[in-house]
Scaffold this active site. Structure first.
Site, PDB file in Angstrom:
ATOM      1  N   HIS A  70      23.170 -12.078 -29.989  1.00 56.81           N
ATOM      2  CA  HIS A  70      24.346 -10.853 -29.773  1.00 56.81           C
ATOM      3  C   HIS A  70      25.254 -10.733 -30.865  1.00 56.81           C
ATOM      4  O   HIS A  70      25.968  -9.926 -31.052  1.00 56.81           O
ATOM      5  CB  HIS A  70      25.112 -11.302 -28.713  1.00 56.81           C
ATOM      6  CG  HIS A  70      25.450 -10.039 -28.188  1.00 56.81           C
ATOM      7  ND1 HIS A  70      25.864  -9.046 -28.352  1.00 56.81           N
ATOM      8  CD2 HIS A  70      25.739  -9.810 -26.497  1.00 56.81           C
ATOM      9  CE1 HIS A  70      26.320  -7.996 -27.675  1.00 56.81           C
ATOM     10  NE2 HIS A  70      26.100  -8.557 -26.492  1.00 56.81           N
TER      11      HIS A  70
ATOM     12  N   TYR B 132      35.719  -7.688 -16.031  1.00 56.47           N
ATOM     13  CA  TYR B 132      35.462  -7.344 -17.359  1.00 56.47           C
ATOM     14  C   TYR B 132      34.543  -6.311 -17.295  1.00 56.47           C
ATOM     15  O   TYR B 132      33.239  -6.311 -16.735  1.00 56.47           O
ATOM     16  CB  TYR B 132      35.032  -8.574 -18.458  1.00 56.47           C
ATOM     17  CG  TYR B 132      34.713  -8.384 -19.544  1.00 56.47           C
ATOM     18  CD1 TYR B 132      35.258  -8.603 -20.773  1.00 56.47           C
ATOM     19  CD2 TYR B 132      33.229  -7.798 -19.943  1.00 56.47           C
ATOM     20  CE1 TYR B 132      34.976  -8.317 -22.065  1.00 56.47           C
ATOM     21  CE2 TYR B 132      32.884  -7.673 -21.483  1.00 56.47           C
ATOM     22  CZ  TYR B 132      33.737  -7.804 -22.286  1.00 56.47           C
ATOM     23  OH  TYR B 132      33.518  -7.619 -23.663  1.00 56.47           O
TER      24      TYR B 132
ATOM     25  N   SER C  25      32.341  -3.948 -20.203  1.00 53.87           N
ATOM     26  CA  SER C  25      32.226  -3.931 -21.868  1.00 53.87           C
ATOM     27  C   SER C  25      32.088  -2.408 -21.941  1.00 53.87           C
ATOM     28  O   SER C  25      31.676  -1.770 -21.270  1.00 53.87           O
ATOM     29  CB  SER C  25      30.979  -4.331 -22.292  1.00 53.87           C
ATOM     30  OG  SER C  25      30.807  -4.117 -23.593  1.00 53.87           O
TER      31      SER C  25
ATOM     32  N   THR D 196      33.032  -3.283 -29.409  1.00 49.06           N
ATOM     33  CA  THR D 196      33.333  -3.273 -28.018  1.00 49.06           C
ATOM     34  C   THR D 196      34.702  -3.381 -27.847  1.00 49.06           C
ATOM     35  O   THR D 196      35.632  -3.952 -28.097  1.00 49.06           O
ATOM     36  CB  THR D 196      32.634  -3.774 -27.102  1.00 49.06           C
ATOM     37  OG1 THR D 196      32.894  -5.418 -27.335  1.00 49.06           O
ATOM     38  CG2 THR D 196      30.878  -3.806 -27.338  1.00 49.06           C
TER      39      THR D 196
END
Length: 667
Positions: free
Chosen positions: A377, A492, A494, A505
């Site tokens: 990632h 959360y 994104s 992001t």
């Protein structure tokens, strides 16, 4: 008609092992031949704005309200005000000054890379996400080695199109029928490059940053003590193929950089299977090392590459590979619609014996042809990976280049193009692999996964009742948690900021005062519960707030990345960390118990990632034409995913009832 014509052509290509002009042609070598160069809009993309300090402070206070008592709110307000009028102003000025000196990028790009690469946590579950692709309903293309070949060819067509500047620029079309047209491209072609993005806005078409795309292929994350690094080999000609823990370097491009013919690639994959069938499964599966804590892996790698042969093989054949293809066996499981969890868990992290988690992209292909992407990632986000994922799916459906009927070009004994990677493994490495295997197995065994498919909420339903699909799902998560655990926690979602140059992001905070008010209202006893009409009005208010927060996040006007960058600036300048970051409010909102991510794609069968905190829920979700789905990961004895899923189903039921009752009362 189309499929018949393709088969006729392919039977001719695949029975001719010699190079033909057909395989050198644009139709085979490139996925797209865009009229607009791939990076046409890159120069004119706007820069990611740094929000006003007072706005970030206000948004932070508003987002933390549902999580705090009145006394905690008052204390937080005081600390935030001191920050806003004091050290916050100094840090903000330094951040603005640094941003002004680096106009080629965004203020968040480098700190975000540093954050990823400096984290020492293992990649599986903590960082590497999973995307599972829908299967091909045609059996002749779903068979493992056939599907692998077609996916490899489509990947290479994507890569070559990108390298040649022929891949269509990434543009978000508000109304594709009006703007995703040849007329739009003609107008863009004559627009000055320096203003092309703004010309596109006139069509309600929004170009997106493509700076991450060049790291899709040929990229590896190399473990280093303290902080990893990314290395890239864009001119590699081979891929890494893994089978039962063994590793093979397989050439897929010829010496001139052309994609090898379909029959040749198919033959080389079959040669790998033949070689592997003649061996026992790897007794020391080195890929397990990539599942470990990063400093431990870095130390092991340092020792491992002290052997010059190992260093050469690792750098040349593994790190430099364009991407990784993991061919799993029957023993690793196949897809079962009614019991998805075992295979999804295996694909997300599994035993790690047949994985190399450090590669930017790994194609995981199960024995039944079920295909998934597991990606590292740090180098990029969902926009680039999802584009690749979608193009791969469309291309393999539209024009697969091989089938079970294809005659392959034999490659047995061709060790220049199919190279078993045989390292020299000493006792220290054996011990490290064994230790990494046991640690990973312990973590994965401790992972729970629960799946919900809810048929009464879907795209048509939301459209029928004028609802925001994402808002309804996020509201359901809040209600599910409130029902099960009697509270509200850091949540959360994104949101991409790729509409800006080098955007990454932003966090959208779905736990709001509006969602809290709705949850409290709908859980009142019947005698004091508001009417269906009043509850529906509250749902609409939740959607309004959610939509505004999403818009702000996408426009770079959230608060999370700004506060993150201010803290990073303090650390970089040697300034003591401000009190704001020590408040209960800051700690609580960043303890993301509910961490969610969605990817809208017709190619997506499932998506999953691990919880971001030990007692949290990792929720991959989507809303399809016939259901809303959620895959929830938790750690055993830390959080109960089954309790949450059951509560989520109940929350969906309650919200559906409100929507239907309020609609009935209007008639």
């Amino acid at each position: 008609m189309f499929r018949t014509r393709v088969h006729r052509n392919l039977s001719w290509i695949s029975t001719n092992s010699s190079r033909t002009t057909t395989t050198h042609g644009q139709h085979y070598q490139y996925l797209q031949c865009s009229k607009l160069p791939t990076l046409y809009f890159q120069r004119s993309l706007p820069r990611l704005p740094i929000p006003l300090l007072e706005n970030s402070c206000r948004r932070f206070l508003e987002a933390t309200k549902p999580l705090l008592s009145p006394a905690e709110q008052a204390q937080t307000q005081q600390t935030v005000e001191q920050f806003r009028q004091g050290i916050g102003m100094e840090l903000h000025a330094k951040l603005k000054s640094h941003d002004a000196e680096n106009k080629h990028t965004s203020y968040i790009s480098q700190p975000w890379f540093d954050m990823y690469l400096a984290d020492r946590a293992p990649l599986p579950l903590n960082y590497n996400p999973l995307l599972v692709m829908k299967s091909d309903a045609r059996p002749e293309y779903q068979q493992q080695v056939v599907r692998a070949t077609n996916l490899i060819i489509s990947s290479l067509r994507f890569w070559r199109s990108l390298q040649a500047d022929l891949l269509e620029p990434e543009v978000y079309h508000m109304n594709a029928k009006k703007s995703d047209t040849s007329s739009y491209r003609r107008w863009m072609k004559v627009a000055p490059k320096a203003f092309a993005t703004y010309a596109s806005y006139a069509f309600k078409a929004f170009p997106l940053d493509m700076s991450q795309y060049n790291r899709l292929f040929g990229t590896s994350r190399i473990p280093r003590i303290g902080k990893d690094e990314l290395v890239q080999s864009p001119d590699a000609k081979h891929i890494l193929v893994m089978r039962r823990g063994h590793m093979y370097a397989v050439n897929v491009l010829d010496s001139s950089g052309y994609i090898e013919s379909p029959s040749v690639i198919l033959g080389r994959l079959r040669a790998v299977l033949k070689l592997d069938a003649d061996r026992e499964a790897a007794s020391v599966p080195l890929g397990v090392l990539t599942s470990g804590q990063r400093d431990e892996w870095a130390k092991t790698r340092q020792h491992f590459v002290s052997n010059t042969k190992n260093a050469d093989l690792l750098e040349r054949e593994v790190d430099a590979a364009l991407f990784c293809v993991c061919l799993d066996g029957e023993e690793d499981g196949v897809f079962n619609e009614n019991q998805q969890e075992p295979l999804l868990k295996h694909l997300l992290a599994g035993k790690a014996q047949n994985r190399w988690f450090d590669k930017s992209i790994s194609l995981l292909i199960s024995a039944d042809g079920t295909t998934a992407i597991n990606f590292e990632h740090s180098w990029g986000d969902g926009v680039a990976v999802l584009r690749y994922f979608n193009e791969l799916y469309k291309d393999t459906l539209k024009q697969p280049f091989v089938s079970t009927e294809t005659v392959h070009t034999p490659a047995e004994g061709d060790f220049s193009n199919v190279r078993p990677i045989n390292f020299e493994i000493d006792d220290a490495t054996k011990s490290a692999v064994s230790e990494a295997y046991n640690k990973n197995a312990s973590i994965v065994d401790n992972l729970d996964m629960n799946v919900l498919k809810y048929p009464h909420i879907n795209k048509p339903t939301c459209k029928q009742y004028g609802l925001s699909p994402d808002s309804i799902i996020q509201l359901s998560f809040q209600l599910a948690y409130r029902q099960a655990y009697s509270g509200y926690v850091g949540s959360y979602e994104s949101c991409s900021t790729s509409a800006f140059r080098h955007g990454r992001t932003e966090t959208m905070r779905p736990c709001t005062n509006a969602t809290r008010d709705f949850c409290e209202a709908i859980l009142q006893p019947e005698r004091s519960k508001p009417s269906a009409g009043e509850l529906r009005a509250m749902i609409d208010n939740c959607s309004k707030v959610h939509g505004q927060l999403t818009k702000e996040a996408a426009m770079g006007q959230g608060f999370d990345r700004h506060l993150f960058a201010l803290r990073h600036t303090a650390q970089k300048e040697g300034i003591p960390i401000p009190d704001l970051y020590e408040t209960e409010a800051y700690k609580r909102i960043n303890n993301n118990i509910i961490s969610t991510s969605t990817l809208g794609s017709d190619a997506l069968l499932a998506g999953s990632f691990g919880p971001v905190v030990k007692n949290g829920f990792g929720i991959g979700y989507s809303i399809q034409n016939d259901f809303a789905g959620a895959i929830v990961t938790t750690y055993k004895n830390q959080a109960d995913g089954k309790v949450f899923i059951d509560s989520l189903e109940s929350a969906f039921d309650k919200i559906c009832a409100v929507i239907q009752q309020s609609s009935s009362s209007k008639k």
